[in-house]
Scaffold this motif. Sequence first.
Motif, mmCIF file in Angstrom:
data_model
loop_
_atom_site.group_PDB
_atom_site.id
_atom_site.type_symbol
_atom_site.label_atom_id
_atom_site.label_comp_id
_atom_site.label_asym_id
_atom_site.label_seq_id
_atom_site.Cartn_x
_atom_site.Cartn_y
_atom_site.Cartn_z
ATOM 1 N N LYS A 1 48.242 50.858 24.342
ATOM 2 C CA LYS A 1 48.181 52.305 24.128
ATOM 3 C C LYS A 1 49.600 52.822 23.939
ATOM 4 O O LYS A 1 50.518 52.366 24.636
ATOM 5 C CB LYS A 1 47.553 52.951 25.363
ATOM 6 N N LEU A 2 49.777 53.753 23.067
ATOM 7 C CA LEU A 2 51.060 54.428 22.945
ATOM 8 C C LEU A 2 51.089 55.478 24.049
ATOM 9 O O LEU A 2 50.391 56.486 23.970
ATOM 10 C CB LEU A 2 51.168 55.083 21.557
ATOM 11 N N GLY A 3 51.810 55.182 25.118
ATOM 12 C CA GLY A 3 51.784 56.074 26.287
ATOM 13 C C GLY A 3 51.546 55.265 27.541
ATOM 14 O O GLY A 3 51.718 54.047 27.542
ATOM 15 N N LYS A 4 51.167 55.955 28.600
ATOM 16 C CA LYS A 4 51.046 55.288 29.909
ATOM 17 C C LYS A 4 49.602 55.259 30.391
ATOM 18 O O LYS A 4 48.806 56.146 30.097
ATOM 19 C CB LYS A 4 51.873 56.048 30.948
ATOM 20 N N GLU A 5 49.315 54.247 31.167
ATOM 21 C CA GLU A 5 47.974 54.135 31.756
ATOM 22 C C GLU A 5 48.040 53.275 33.014
ATOM 23 O O GLU A 5 48.820 52.320 33.081
ATOM 24 C CB GLU A 5 47.029 53.492 30.740
ATOM 25 N N ALA A 6 47.222 53.594 33.998
ATOM 26 C CA ALA A 6 47.183 52.813 35.241
ATOM 27 C C ALA A 6 45.844 52.084 35.352
ATOM 28 O O ALA A 6 44.807 52.605 34.944
ATOM 29 C CB ALA A 6 47.365 53.732 36.440
ATOM 30 N N SER A 7 45.886 50.870 35.895
ATOM 31 C CA SER A 7 44.661 50.101 36.154
ATOM 32 C C SER A 7 44.831 49.396 37.487
ATOM 33 O O SER A 7 45.954 49.146 37.922
ATOM 34 C CB SER A 7 44.416 49.043 35.080
ATOM 35 N N GLN A 8 43.702 49.049 38.103
ATOM 36 C CA GLN A 8 43.760 48.362 39.388
ATOM 37 C C GLN A 8 42.856 47.142 39.387
ATOM 38 O O GLN A 8 41.849 47.116 38.683
ATOM 39 C CB GLN A 8 43.259 49.281 40.506
ATOM 40 N N VAL A 9 43.210 46.173 40.212
ATOM 41 C CA VAL A 9 42.321 45.038 40.460
ATOM 42 C C VAL A 9 42.298 44.800 41.969
ATOM 43 O O VAL A 9 43.333 44.546 42.583
ATOM 44 C CB VAL A 9 42.799 43.754 39.760
ATOM 45 N N PHE A 10 41.098 44.917 42.526
ATOM 46 C CA PHE A 10 40.929 44.679 43.959
ATOM 47 C C PHE A 10 40.182 43.366 44.152
ATOM 48 O O PHE A 10 39.144 43.137 43.544
ATOM 49 C CB PHE A 10 40.124 45.812 44.601
ATOM 50 N N GLU A 11 40.726 42.498 44.996
ATOM 51 C CA GLU A 11 40.042 41.245 45.322
ATOM 52 C C GLU A 11 40.179 40.976 46.808
ATOM 53 O O GLU A 11 41.078 41.491 47.472
ATOM 54 C CB GLU A 11 40.653 40.073 44.545
ATOM 55 N N ASP A 12 39.272 40.172 47.302
ATOM 56 C CA ASP A 12 39.377 39.690 48.686
ATOM 57 C C ASP A 12 38.554 38.412 48.758
ATOM 58 O O ASP A 12 38.226 37.833 47.718
ATOM 59 C CB ASP A 12 38.915 40.760 49.692
ATOM 60 N N ALA A 13 38.186 37.993 49.964
ATOM 61 C CA ALA A 13 37.442 36.742 50.093
ATOM 62 C C ALA A 13 36.030 36.846 49.511
ATOM 63 O O ALA A 13 35.324 35.847 49.411
ATOM 64 C CB ALA A 13 37.380 36.330 51.552
ATOM 65 N N GLY A 14 35.604 38.051 49.140
ATOM 66 C CA GLY A 14 34.289 38.214 48.528
ATOM 67 C C GLY A 14 33.168 38.297 49.551
ATOM 68 O O GLY A 14 32.010 38.479 49.201
ATOM 69 N N ASP A 15 33.510 38.165 50.798
ATOM 70 C CA ASP A 15 32.536 38.288 51.880
ATOM 71 C C ASP A 15 33.331 38.420 53.179
ATOM 72 O O ASP A 15 34.548 38.236 53.189
ATOM 73 C CB ASP A 15 31.609 37.063 51.930
ATOM 74 N N GLY A 16 32.658 38.736 54.270
ATOM 75 C CA GLY A 16 33.350 38.839 55.557
ATOM 76 C C GLY A 16 34.121 40.141 55.685
ATOM 77 O O GLY A 16 34.095 40.995 54.792
#
Length: 799
Positions: free
Chosen positions: A699-714
């Motif tokens: 993109k011409l410009g700015k953008e924020a994205s996130q990725v959340f991960e963990d053990a998937g359980d517990g």
Amino acid sequence: MILNTELEYKGNLFPSKIINYEKNINVLSFTADNGVVMQITVRRDSILRFRYTTTGIFENDFSYAITKYASRGYNHLEVEEETDAYIITTSKLICKVAKVDMRISLYDAIDNTLICEDELGFHWEENYANGGNVVKMSKTAQAGECYYGLGDKPVDNNLKGKRFENWVTDSYAYGRDTDPIYKSIPFYTALHNKKSYGIFFDNSFRSYFDFCHERRNITSFWAHGGEMNYYFIYGPEMSEVVTNYTDLTGKPHEMPALWALGYHQCKWSYYPESKVKEITSKFRALEIPCDAIYLDIDYMEGFRCFTWSKEYFPDPKRMVKELADDGFKTIVIIDPGIKIDMDYSVFKEGLDNDYFCKRADGPYMKGKVWPGECYFPDFTNPEVRDWWSDLFQELIEDIGVKGVWNDMNEPAVMDVPGKSFPDDVRHNYDGNYCSHRKAHNVYGMQMARATYQGLKKFSYPKRPFVITRAAYSGTQRYTSSWTGDNIATWDHLNIANLQAQRMAMSGFSFVGSDIGGFAEQPNGELYARWIQLGIFHPFCRTHSSGDHGDQEPWAFGDTITNVVKKFIELRYQLLPYLYTAFWRHVSDGIPILKSLVLYDQEDTQTHYRNDEFIFGEKILVCPVNAPNQKGRRMYFPYGRWYNLWTDEIVTGGQEMWVDADLDSMPIFVSEGAIIPKYPIQQYVGEKTIEELTLDVYYKLGKEASQVFEDAGDGYDYIKGRYSLRDFKLTGKEDELIIQQFKTGKYITTYKTFKLNLHGLPFKIKKIEVDNVEIPIKNLISTSNTLVLDKEFTELHIMA
Ligand code: MIG
């Protein structure tokens, strides 16, 4: 007595003029000459609660909907008395209380615009038949005002011009406009003049909402008993209204296990064991990903809950283990009706301990359901919920079942008028003893809550998984849900789409439909199109009634099987993206699906749209919803959108035709997005994730994205063992910069990212990772793919 209309009744009573005002910190009480008391509680700057009593005495303040974890506190509160009114001011709202009749007007505190105004305001009629009042509220609709929300109503997104009833009802083969159906979520969001507010009428009696139906410019709501008790939630952003409502009634208590976001296969019923195995083996043979297999009522011995049919399932523990070894989690149904049978321990215990619901004069509430004549636990009794939760020990701890599906919990009863308990049935209601008139709408919620309590206890340290059919506001804290007995028709695909969006807008995101339809049978094309929609619903399950033929991904011939496989695979690739959206939902109450109006309320083009929606934060989806349509017209919200399949860019703010043969569907990615993807797995955990794919959309410009991960359980993620990657993308004409900020203590199994750079407007000449130039040969230039160490903090890609 006219109960079903709000206006045309001459017996309406009204508050008279205010003669007394008292302030106790944030609780303001106004007493009228005729004894009516109105209490306004300032919960937050943008949330006011209104309660009224006509007798001068309030009922015990108890609600199943409101969570004790709800945020409280405000920055500013001031009350002034003027000649005609009291003026309450917070940092967000101005509330005027007219002295002459208690009517309320609410204004935006910043620009003074009128947001919401009482018409008649609070009024009531005596309920001579049952005691108490029919409590009513009416408000003036503003020009162009629109209304959304209200749970599972099978109607177009915008509710304007319609009237609805809230009375949780088993609705086999319901259709468009059937009302009421399974859920009661008395919360709506309104929008006018670019400003949005919401009203949550926390009253569990049979209630009604009228959006300019009875009278063109009036919105009203009323209930057959209890208090006029509602929360006014101001935005002005609709997204704030929804997150604030979700904060008030609760976010899911924990993240779902990652597998619960996989694909689920269900039928009424898969039995015996050999049939179950035949189905699961076929998934693996055809390599169609699947995480969960369901057992419907026939797994039990004579439909007795917590038993197993010796004939069909002689050794459930072994079977559940074998399925688990093959990556399948077993989920079983549990209904509320307990068979009257002195040799059945669950029945005996319930009877001995006085746990079953009784009629007004003392006999048990006896009703026919699948097992024959049954009694029903009073789930509104905390002691009964504890007992019920303990019943899951064997099922979960010993046999290894991973999830429980609560059905028939409206409660549904066969062969009686009203198909539920009669009104006189008594309930504990957590010590606020009452009749079924008050408890009906929360009965299913309290059953799901008790089930959740059991699963949580015996699944620990793993996460519980529950599904419910009936729900009241707040049920999202405990469980997921499905939309009940729909039909295999094209319009039901539309209805499923509307219901999933509407539920998300009503604080309850973890929802899906019976993919393909429960009643009747879809043809292959309908099934494929419904799978395409279903993979974008937080809960993704095919379910159907057995007497209407097979409904597995392979039941419609190879062409369809391949399409279905392709889309379920896409679901599995998008798991980290969906999981991140779920984390946003659990931590901040942000809905996982966003109707276009919720996404961009300022764009009036979105106000009456139904089909398109945003999945998570960045993906725009529009299901193909008619036979033989090789594409469709759809509306693109403002912004620029990449076609997921072709990378073509579409400029938003317009309606356009999009091609979509049967093996495709309109899916678009917002420019600047970074979409995380896992490799295709046959079930969650099949593979150790060796590399995280990041699809980067220039993109011409700015953008924020996130990725959340963990053990998937517990529960380690609660103690900080998660991995949150915040990406900032900055696109220039000759450069693309990606910065990464990582938090959390969880160490992901992969070491590298595979970046697919989409839409770069220049040819790459130079790459720098954390200020060090790396050889250009690391780049697969034909596809602009780059493999990088996952710990980079700043990446420059230059022309
Ligand atoms: O009276 O358990 O909505 O999903 O398969 C029917 C049998 C009872 C209704 C549920 C459906 C389930 C079915 N149930």
